[in-house]
Write an enzyme that holds these catalytic residues in place. Structure first.
Site, short mmCIF file in Angstrom:
data_model
loop_
_atom_site.label_atom_id
_atom_site.label_comp_id
_atom_site.label_asym_id
_atom_site.label_seq_id
_atom_site.Cartn_x
_atom_site.Cartn_y
_atom_site.Cartn_z
N ASP A 307 69.73 -13.12 12.69
CA ASP A 307 70.21 -12.53 11.44
C ASP A 307 70.26 -13.60 10.36
OD1 ASP A 307 70.52 -9.87 12.04
OD2 ASP A 307 72.50 -10.13 12.89
N ASP A 344 86.14 -6.60 -8.89
CA ASP A 344 85.32 -6.81 -7.69
C ASP A 344 85.87 -8.01 -6.92
OD1 ASP A 344 83.40 -7.22 -5.78
OD2 ASP A 344 81.69 -7.14 -7.15
N PHE A 377 82.14 -0.15 -5.87
CA PHE A 377 80.84 -0.10 -5.21
C PHE A 377 80.90 0.89 -4.04
CE2 PHE A 377 78.04 -1.33 -1.76
CZ PHE A 377 76.83 -1.53 -2.40
N THR A 378 79.86 1.69 -3.86
CA THR A 378 79.74 2.56 -2.69
C THR A 378 78.34 2.40 -2.12
OG1 THR A 378 78.91 4.50 -3.89
CG2 THR A 378 81.32 4.27 -3.70
N SER A 381 75.98 4.80 -4.17
CA SER A 381 75.60 4.44 -5.55
C SER A 381 74.95 3.06 -5.60
CB SER A 381 76.82 4.45 -6.46
OG SER A 381 77.70 3.39 -6.14
N MET A 383 76.15 0.37 -6.71
CA MET A 383 76.50 -0.36 -7.93
C MET A 383 77.99 -0.19 -8.20
SD MET A 383 74.75 2.07 -10.84
CE MET A 383 75.16 3.80 -10.99
N ASP A 518 76.52 -7.30 16.50
CA ASP A 518 77.96 -7.03 16.57
C ASP A 518 78.33 -5.59 16.26
OD1 ASP A 518 77.45 -6.99 13.89
OD2 ASP A 518 78.87 -8.57 13.34
N ASP A 522 73.60 -2.01 16.26
CA ASP A 522 72.80 -3.04 16.95
C ASP A 522 72.61 -2.71 18.43
OD1 ASP A 522 72.44 -4.80 14.77
OD2 ASP A 522 74.45 -5.61 15.04
#
Length: 682
Positions: A307, A344, A377-378, A381, A383, A518, A522
């Site tokens: 990763d 944020d 933020f979602t 969206s 944004m 994790d 995955d």
């Protein structure tokens, strides 16, 4: 990780191992190791012969026969001791884990919600699907998933890490482990296993290794050793009639000594210890392997899926640059970006606020006094932003902002598209800022590649291991970071399905694949990978799908896991080379001594000029026993490991362990012969 490391020869472990070595002298224990079982039979046979000689029932030197018999028993004991010491170290590590298990009571809820009526029941009676409540100070009674609440949890008893972790319902941090302690708040947990099946129970069982099954390579090597033993057994059996026909029959004691010195007793006596020690070394790295097969597979891995975030990069992207659109000045862009980021609380959001402050002295404004509406933020969206004084400011991914602009009747500028591509090519993540339908510009978020990671990948490449970076970034960003980090390939915009398909593709090419994970998403890829290291902080599904669990939850550990696996394979191969080379040198000691009376021409092979036939045979048998003891530390610690190509590694091992295996017996047998002669023992 603060788990105490055991000394190689801890006095209490040595005493216990000696006791176990004596117990393992019974035939039931011995027949599991065919090579040492032959030595055990030889010891029994020469003991009977010694007794018969001492009683006058058979002619011959009873003292010499007894000395050979005694050292053959010591050879078996030393092999038993090596295995018992390796098992004892694992059991000591398991005992430290057993201390975590406590007989306690649990509050079993009648309904799956906080505040429901609770019954006090013994923790070992909890079944899969039961709901329990744990509060500050409580020990979590079972493995499970948090279905309500959030709490700080001390997992040091399991991981050795003193810093507490947050466990809460929903997401990838809902999995809890029995035996850990709640430090604050409360959790409602649904038990995911039955008694005796907890993660801690599995850890203890795996570490103790009582039912350790042999790995495929170990089985293949055992078959080779058995084949060599049968060949030498048949060869030795044919020597007696030849010597008898020559008029001077070789004694059975000498033939048994010859057989034991010819068969590969060194690796035969240490093989089990090497396997047990491999799993023990993995635990020393705070990684629990479900079996020796998993450790061995780690040594054969030739593709690593890594990763990007947290493994290749530091994982905390920081705003590094404001790139305004045509006709927009940089300060206007910075001001809008800062406003959109005031609420944020992510590291990226805070870094945007700080960068605007540093570049243009734009002070962080009081959120409450702005009387603004913040847009979080979602995932849908993609944004976030702010509505303030008829201004609608948003920041987000390129695609999300493009849709937002077009939905508001605007046009996404071509020059901003170029700037987005430019940022992505530099390995940064572009965020676009828009006010209303007017695009103001791009924020570059730079993720820092870990120091020294490029050199580690170069070492892996030398060893023939391909590294593949897995990231959700777009192809341009992924390509830039891959080039900077020095990985061989990358998978951009990765999804669980894409990971699974990539693993299957490599496996279809005959490669062995290792990966970390994790999350529940995955689990399919972890189940498919040959070596799958699940993070202890991850979900129960991920831990069940993997064949290893990293207690430190450090994705970079995958590289160390591969090193430990390769070290175990190298140790087995090196000691096998040493053992077989050893036998060649012992021929020159024991064959001339055994047949000199019948065939005087064989004296030409006595290049060590040993004192007498009896001293030569006894010296070889003594050396054969002592070399096992001297190699126990190497079997337990593993040979010195350096990242080299397969051909370079082979050359190195042949020089060190092949040539060493030839020379050491010449020196050792000669020294023992001199000591026996000086002391008048032969």
């Amino acid at each position: 990780m603060s788990r105490k490391q055991l000394a190689l020869f801890e006095p209490t472990l040595v005493v216990q191992a000696l006791k176990e070595a004596v117990k393992k002298l019974n035939p039931q224990a011995q027949w599991r190791n065919p090579v040492m079982f032959i030595v055990w039979i030889g010891s029994l046979l020469t003991t009977c012969i010694s007794i018969a000689m001492a009683s006058g029932a058979m002619p011959g030197n009873a003292l010499f026969s007894a000395a050979i018999s005694g050292w053959l028993w010591i050879t078996v004991l030393f092999a038993n001791f090596a295995e018992a010491l390796a098992e004892g170290r694992s059991k000591a590590q398991a005992n430290s884990l057993k201390g975590v298990k406590k007989t306690a009571f649990a509050r079993k809820l009648r309904e799956p919600k906080y505040g429901a009526v609770a019954d006090k029941v013994p923790a070992d009676q909890l079944r899969k699907g039961d709901i329990v409540l744990v509060e500050a100070g409580d020990i979590i009674p079972c493995d499970g998933e948090v279905i309500e609440g959030g709490a700080s949890v001390d997992e040091s008893a399991i991981t050795g890490e003193s810093a507490p972790v947050i466990r809460e319902s929903g997401g990838d941090f809902a999995s809890v482990t029995g035996g850990t302690r709640i430090l604050s708040d409360w959790l409602v947990i649904e038990c995911s296993v039955n008694p005796g099946e907890t993660f801690l129970d599995r850890m203890i069982a795996m570490v103790e290794g009582a039912q350790r099954r042999k790995t495929p390579n170990e089985i293949a090597l055992t078959i080779l050793l058995i084949a060599l033993t049968i060949v030498f057994l048949l060869a030795t059996a044919t020597l007696w009639p030849f010597s008898a026909w020559g008029g001077n029959a070789v004694s059975v004691t000498v033939l048994v000594a010859l057989l034991v010195c010819l068969i590969p007793t060194t690796i035969g006596g240490l093989l089990s210890a090497i396997g047990v020690a491999g799993m023990s070394r993995m635990l020393g790295a705070n990684v629990i392997a479900t079996s020796g097969r998993a450790v061995e597979a780690a040594g054969d891995v030739d593709v690593l899926l890594l990763d990007k975030t947290g493994t290749i990069t530091l994982g905390n992207r920081q705003a590094s640059e404001f790139i305004p659109a045509q006709g927009v000045d940089e300060k206007t862009l910075a001001d809008a970006a800062q406003l959109a980021s005031l609420a944020d609380e992510t590291p990226e959001g805070r870094s945007i606020v700080i960068l605007a402050k540093q570049r243009f002295n734009l002070r962080e404004r009081d959120v409450q006094s702005l009387h603004a509406t913040f847009v979080p933020f979602t995932a849908q969206s993609r944004m976030s932003g702010i509505n303030i004084d008829n201004r609608m400011i948003r920041k987000g991914s390129v695609d999300a902002i493009r849709r937002h602009v077009e939905a508001n009747g605007g046009h996404f500028p071509a020059d901003v598209d170029q700037k987005v591509d430019q940022v992505a090519r530099q390995g940064a993540t572009p965020l676009v800022v828009v006010e209303g339908s007017r695009v103001l510009g791009v924020i570059a978020l730079k993720d820092i590649v870990k120091g020294g990671i490029k050199e580690r990948f170069a070492q892996l490449r030398k060893m023939g291991i391909k590294t593949v970076m897995i990231t959700g970034d777009n192809r341009l960003t992924a390509a830039a970071i891959a080039a900077e980090a020095g990985v061989d390939d990358f998978l951009a915009e990765a999804t669980p399905e894409a990971k699974l398909a990539l693993i299957r593709q490599y496996q279809a090419e005959g490669r062995l694949v290792a990966m970390t994970g994790d999350g529940t998403n995955d689990a399919p890829a972890l189940a498919q990978a040959d070596v799958a290291v699940a993070m202890n902080s991850g979900t129960q599904a991920a831990k069940e799908a993997g064949n290893m669990v990293d207690l430190d939850s450090n994705p970079t550990k995958l590289i160390e896991v591969v090193h430990i696996g390769k070290q175990m394979l190298m140790t087995r191969g090196s000691l096998t080379t040493f053992s077989i080379a050893n036998d060649v040198a012992k021929y020159f000691a024991i064959i001339p001594a055994a047949f000199a009376a019948t065939y005087p021409q064989l004296n030409a092979l006595n290049i060590m000029r040993l004192h007498s036939p009896d001293s030569a045979i006894l010296s070889a048998v003594i050396f054969n026993a002592l070399i096992i003891v001297f190699l126990i530390p190497l079997a337990l610690k593993g040979v010195s490991y350096k990242p080299l190509t397969a051909s370079a590694m082979l050359r190195r091992n042949l020089w060190i362990y092949g040539l060493g295996g030839l020379l050491v017996p010449f020196i050792g047998i000669k020294v023992i012969d001199l000591l026996l002669t000086v002391c008048g023992l032969v």
